[in-house]
Design a protein around this motif. Structure first.
Motif, mmCIF file in Angstrom:
data_model
loop_
_atom_site.group_PDB
_atom_site.id
_atom_site.type_symbol
_atom_site.label_atom_id
_atom_site.label_comp_id
_atom_site.label_asym_id
_atom_site.label_seq_id
_atom_site.Cartn_x
_atom_site.Cartn_y
_atom_site.Cartn_z
ATOM 1 N N VAL A 511 0.818 -1.208 0.000
ATOM 2 C CA VAL A 511 0.000 0.000 0.000
ATOM 3 C C VAL A 511 0.854 1.260 0.000
ATOM 4 O O VAL A 511 0.324 2.354 -0.222
ATOM 5 C CB VAL A 511 -0.966 0.013 1.204
ATOM 6 N N GLU A 512 2.167 1.106 0.250
ATOM 7 C CA GLU A 512 3.053 2.265 0.196
ATOM 8 C C GLU A 512 4.486 1.788 0.008
ATOM 9 O O GLU A 512 4.897 0.773 0.574
ATOM 10 C CB GLU A 512 2.939 3.112 1.471
ATOM 11 N N VAL A 513 5.255 2.520 -0.817
ATOM 12 C CA VAL A 513 6.693 2.306 -0.982
ATOM 13 C C VAL A 513 7.328 3.686 -0.985
ATOM 14 O O VAL A 513 6.939 4.549 -1.780
ATOM 15 C CB VAL A 513 7.028 1.570 -2.301
ATOM 16 N N ALA A 514 8.291 3.908 -0.072
ATOM 17 C CA ALA A 514 8.863 5.253 0.049
ATOM 18 C C ALA A 514 10.258 5.190 0.639
ATOM 19 O O ALA A 514 10.608 4.238 1.346
ATOM 20 C CB ALA A 514 7.972 6.127 0.931
ATOM 21 N N PRO A 515 11.088 6.221 0.348
ATOM 22 C CA PRO A 515 12.371 6.335 1.050
ATOM 23 C C PRO A 515 12.137 6.463 2.551
ATOM 24 O O PRO A 515 11.071 6.916 2.997
ATOM 25 C CB PRO A 515 12.971 7.617 0.468
ATOM 26 N N ASN A 516 13.124 6.069 3.335
ATOM 27 C CA ASN A 516 13.010 6.003 4.788
ATOM 28 C C ASN A 516 12.479 7.302 5.382
ATOM 29 O O ASN A 516 11.462 7.318 6.083
ATOM 30 C CB ASN A 516 14.390 5.661 5.363
ATOM 31 N N GLU A 517 13.156 8.411 5.113
ATOM 32 C CA GLU A 517 12.798 9.686 5.731
ATOM 33 C C GLU A 517 11.372 10.094 5.357
ATOM 34 O O GLU A 517 10.610 10.581 6.196
ATOM 35 C CB GLU A 517 13.785 10.770 5.271
ATOM 36 N N ARG A 518 11.022 9.877 4.104
ATOM 37 C CA ARG A 518 9.686 10.265 3.638
ATOM 38 C C ARG A 518 8.606 9.441 4.346
ATOM 39 O O ARG A 518 7.553 9.967 4.728
ATOM 40 C CB ARG A 518 9.603 10.049 2.124
ATOM 41 N N LEU A 519 8.846 8.163 4.511
ATOM 42 C CA LEU A 519 7.845 7.296 5.117
ATOM 43 C C LEU A 519 7.564 7.687 6.566
ATOM 44 O O LEU A 519 6.412 7.708 7.006
ATOM 45 C CB LEU A 519 8.290 5.834 5.058
ATOM 46 N N PHE A 520 8.619 8.016 7.324
ATOM 47 C CA PHE A 520 8.449 8.295 8.755
ATOM 48 C C PHE A 520 7.970 9.718 9.038
ATOM 49 O O PHE A 520 7.338 9.960 10.068
ATOM 50 C CB PHE A 520 9.750 8.018 9.504
ATOM 51 N N PHE A 521 8.276 10.662 8.133
ATOM 52 C CA PHE A 521 7.891 12.046 8.390
ATOM 53 C C PHE A 521 6.715 12.525 7.529
ATOM 54 O O PHE A 521 6.079 13.516 7.865
ATOM 55 C CB PHE A 521 9.098 12.977 8.170
ATOM 56 N N ASP A 522 6.435 11.798 6.444
ATOM 57 C CA ASP A 522 5.335 12.201 5.562
ATOM 58 C C ASP A 522 4.701 10.971 4.920
ATOM 59 O O ASP A 522 4.735 10.791 3.706
ATOM 60 C CB ASP A 522 5.853 13.167 4.479
ATOM 61 N N PRO A 523 4.108 10.076 5.728
ATOM 62 C CA PRO A 523 3.504 8.862 5.160
ATOM 63 C C PRO A 523 2.309 9.208 4.284
ATOM 64 O O PRO A 523 1.553 10.142 4.578
ATOM 65 C CB PRO A 523 3.081 8.068 6.402
ATOM 66 N N GLY A 524 2.126 8.429 3.212
ATOM 67 C CA GLY A 524 1.051 8.711 2.270
ATOM 68 C C GLY A 524 -0.181 7.873 2.456
ATOM 69 O O GLY A 524 -1.184 8.103 1.791
ATOM 70 N N HIS A 525 -0.137 6.873 3.340
ATOM 71 C CA HIS A 525 -1.280 5.986 3.523
ATOM 72 C C HIS A 525 -1.720 6.005 4.992
ATOM 73 O O HIS A 525 -0.875 5.982 5.892
ATOM 74 C CB HIS A 525 -0.916 4.556 3.106
ATOM 75 N N PRO A 526 -3.019 6.045 5.274
ATOM 76 C CA PRO A 526 -3.482 6.045 6.675
ATOM 77 C C PRO A 526 -3.007 4.823 7.455
ATOM 78 O O PRO A 526 -2.789 4.922 8.677
ATOM 79 C CB PRO A 526 -5.016 6.045 6.536
ATOM 80 N N TYR A 527 -2.837 3.699 6.791
ATOM 81 C CA TYR A 527 -2.368 2.504 7.499
ATOM 82 C C TYR A 527 -0.930 2.684 7.977
ATOM 83 O O TYR A 527 -0.579 2.261 9.090
ATOM 84 C CB TYR A 527 -2.459 1.284 6.580
ATOM 85 N N THR A 528 -0.101 3.348 7.187
ATOM 86 C CA THR A 528 1.270 3.619 7.605
ATOM 87 C C THR A 528 1.285 4.499 8.843
ATOM 88 O O THR A 528 2.053 4.276 9.785
ATOM 89 C CB THR A 528 2.065 4.297 6.470
ATOM 90 N N ARG A 529 0.415 5.490 8.874
ATOM 91 C CA ARG A 529 0.328 6.355 10.069
ATOM 92 C C ARG A 529 -0.117 5.553 11.287
ATOM 93 O O ARG A 529 0.348 5.805 12.407
ATOM 94 C CB ARG A 529 -0.620 7.524 9.795
ATOM 95 N N ALA A 530 -1.010 4.583 11.083
ATOM 96 C CA ALA A 530 -1.442 3.731 12.201
ATOM 97 C C ALA A 530 -0.279 2.917 12.743
ATOM 98 O O ALA A 530 -0.113 2.772 13.961
ATOM 99 C CB ALA A 530 -2.578 2.817 11.743
ATOM 100 N N LEU A 531 0.543 2.360 11.838
ATOM 101 C CA LEU A 531 1.727 1.614 12.277
ATOM 102 C C LEU A 531 2.662 2.506 13.086
ATOM 103 O O LEU A 531 3.168 2.109 14.139
ATOM 104 C CB LEU A 531 2.470 1.043 11.074
#
Length: 604
Positions: A511-531
């Motif tokens: 549901v999401e693929v992103a560079p490390n910094e982008r994923l932790f500071f600007d996640p694009g999927h609500p499920y990533t934010r839940a994690l």
């Protein structure tokens, strides 16, 4: 009795407890003392070998030779269990309950979960009828948030997810209404969202049932999040006990300060995450539209479990590529496809321009010289009757590399590289610790000098200190040999520390693929934010659990809902999410997300 009186009454009093390993003549626990009151939760934290599990087993009267209590008292409601072992055994499963971290190993696969719960209660409370025990089991299954509890009561353990099995084991412990619950590393094998739900459940049960809880843990953030007080064990001794806020702000013992200083961070500190690799190179592994279904037979006939579906990503040379997601999201099924242990039903997996899914068995064996797998279980993944040297040499024999002397030299060199004593070459692995066993697994994989290393929850069975040592080992080996690795894990702090890019899986999909910094500071999927909201940390959170944390279980992979599979748990779902399945789309700067909230590359 008022709440204040209940909290000041002492339920368990341990005084100068000493447990000795009689074969070695050494003390595993020395002079351990503490008190525990009803409705109190006490966390016990310490590295592997500190004596945490020995303490738990001593309190549950489960010690066996060569371990023996050689001093001190265990007073339960004023009665000394050390002097009265018959009474102590009588309390076990009744007033004192134990839950371990391996629910799958504790459940009988041939019996339904409900039948086992009823059998447990009637074994300790024979005066209770079967129907009454059944009603109580269903009521407790509902209390621990098992969905459709009455139906699940009749299901077998293999039909439960890891988180549901752990909840069922908590129900098993609570069936007899114990006064004391000993929870021994119950969250360590679980992913972050399920672990967060278990901690919330444990606090609710503590409040609702007035149960005192001794919570044994290997993660300092989890220990602080779970308990009223934290007790630190080091070398078999209690070195500190404080409320969590005091322990974090003003640790008194040097060992506690070291635990805090070594704790990896998610958002703070000067540490920089690994940079993404250059895209000028061709991908070492390319995954496109991969799917895997398994046939199962239920009450209504045959059905298909859609374990992996629509998975896509590229792994480039020098990449440290992470794959994260909840229990049951398909990570381990995907691992079996990436390593050629199973073939995909749809899609392609290319490794260095060769399609793994279509390779012949002979060609696949040859390819495995260039990619290797390190598994999660440091015990079950090693043959206990083979010497350490023979285990490391085996891959060389399989691929016909070198003569006997050359294989021995290469195996010894691999042992030295991973930090194993070369003198143990002819010894059996039975005497190795969990961390040493994983070093042996790494040596067995590295002896072939692979270009790609796939690690499936390789560090999840280790404590915080040993995990840090292993991560340093991977960094050194990668710098020395230049291999690429895929790091499958539920531990976001480790992924943050070592991975350059990360794929997030939910219910079989990426549901999401992103560079490390982008994923932790600007996640694009609500499920990533839940994690991220559920990740254990001592830092100030960027994403709050009350706003992001998920309740309940994902939909069944047998009966997927239309539209977005996450819509039923998403706080931002709208009409389109219930009818149209989102596909991975670019968010810019090499980031992708499968969410209808993305418009023009910007998350709304």
């Amino acid at each position: 009795m008022s709440l204040d009186m209940l909290q000041t009454k002492t339920l368990l009093s341990v005084r100068d407890l000493t447990v000795t390993l009689t074969t070695e003549g050494c003390d595993v626990l020395r002079g351990v003392s503490f008190d525990l009151a009803p409705r109190q939760i006490l966390s016990v934290i310490g590295e592997s070998g500190s004596g945490k599990t020995v303490l738990a087993r001593a309190l549950a009267s489960w010690l066996s030779e060569p371990l023996e209590i050689t001093g001190g008292e265990i007073l339960f409601e004023g009665r000394n269990l050390v002097e009265d072992p018959a009474f102590a055994r009588h309390l076990g499963g009744r007033e004192i309950a134990y839950v371990g971290g391996n629910p799958a190993g504790a459940l009988d696969p041939t019996m339904t979960v409900g039948a086992q719960l009823v059998e447990k209660l009637r074994a300790v409370r024979p005066e209770i009828s079967t129907q009454e025990a059944r009603r109580k089991a269903i009521r407790l299954l509902e209390a621990v948030k098992i969905p459709a509890a009455e139906r699940r009561f009749h299901e077998y353990p293999f039909q439960y997810s890891g988180g549901m099995m752990q909840r069922a084991m908590i129900v098993d412990a609570l069936m007899s209404d114990p006064a004391l619950l000993i929870a021994d590393n119950i969250t360590q094998p679980l992913d972050v969202t399920v672990a967060a739900q278990i901690l919330k459940l444990m606090r609710d049960l503590n409040k609702d049932f007035s149960t005192a809880i001794l919570f044994i843990c290997s993660s300092l953030p989890v220990a602080c999040d779970a308990a009223d007080e934290v007790m630190v064990l080091h070398g078999g001794r209690v070195v500190e006990r404080q409320v969590p806020s005091g322990l974090i702000a003003s640790p008194e013992h040097a060992y506690t300060r070291t635990l805090i200083e070594e704790l990896p961070t998610l958002w703070t500190g000067t540490r920089e995450s690994a940079p993404p690799p250059s895209r000028d190179q061709q991908a070492i592994m390319s995954v496109r539209g991969v799917a895997k279904h398994y046939e199962t037979r239920g009450a209504s006939g045959k059905a298909q479990v859609q374990a992996v579906r629509n998975v896509e990503f590229d792994v480039f040379p020098g990449d440290n590529f992470g794959i994260v997601g909840e229990s049951g999201c398909g990570k381990s099924s995907l691992m079996r496809l990436l390593t050629g242990l199973e073939r995909p039903d749809a899609g392609t997996i290319f490794f260095e321009d060769e399609n793994i899914g279509q390779a012949s068995p002979k060609r696949l064996r040859a390819l495995r010289r260039r990619f290797q797998l390190v598994l999660q279980d440091p015990y079950g993944s090693l043959p206990p009757q083979s010497p350490i040297g023979a285990i490391i040499e085996e891959p060389l024999k399989i691929h016909g590399l070198g003569n006997r002397a050359e294989r021995r030299d290469r195996a010894r060199a691999a042992m030295s590289e991973v930090g194993l004593n070369v003198a143990s070459y002819d010894s059996l692995p039975t005497g190795l610790s969990a961390g040493q066993r994983q070093r042996l697994n790494v040596a067995r994989a590295m002896v072939l000098e692979p270009r790609l290393l796939i690690m499936d929850e390789t560090l999840s069975a280790l404590d915080q200190t040993e995990q840090g040592k292993m991560l340093n080992l991977f960094e050194r080996l990668q710098a020395q040999h230049g291999f690429t690795y895929i790091f499958i894990s539920h531990d976001l702090t480790m992924v943050r520390q070592v991975c350059s890019r990360i794929a997030v899986m939910y219910l079989g999909e990426t549901v999401e693929v992103a560079p490390n910094e982008r994923l932790f500071f600007d996640p694009g999927h609500p499920y990533t934010r839940a994690l991220l909201s559920a990740a254990p940390t001592l830092e100030k959170r960027r994403y709050l659990p009350e706003e992001c944390l998920l309740e309940g279980e994902p939909p069944s992979p047998i009966d997927l809902p239309p539209g977005c599979a996450f819509a039923g748990r998403c706080p931002h779902a709208f009409d389109r999410c219930l009818s149209e399945t989102p596909r991975l789309q670019t968010r810019n700067a090499q980031a992708l997300a499968a969410c209808h909230l993305i418009d023009g590359g910007v998350a709304q």
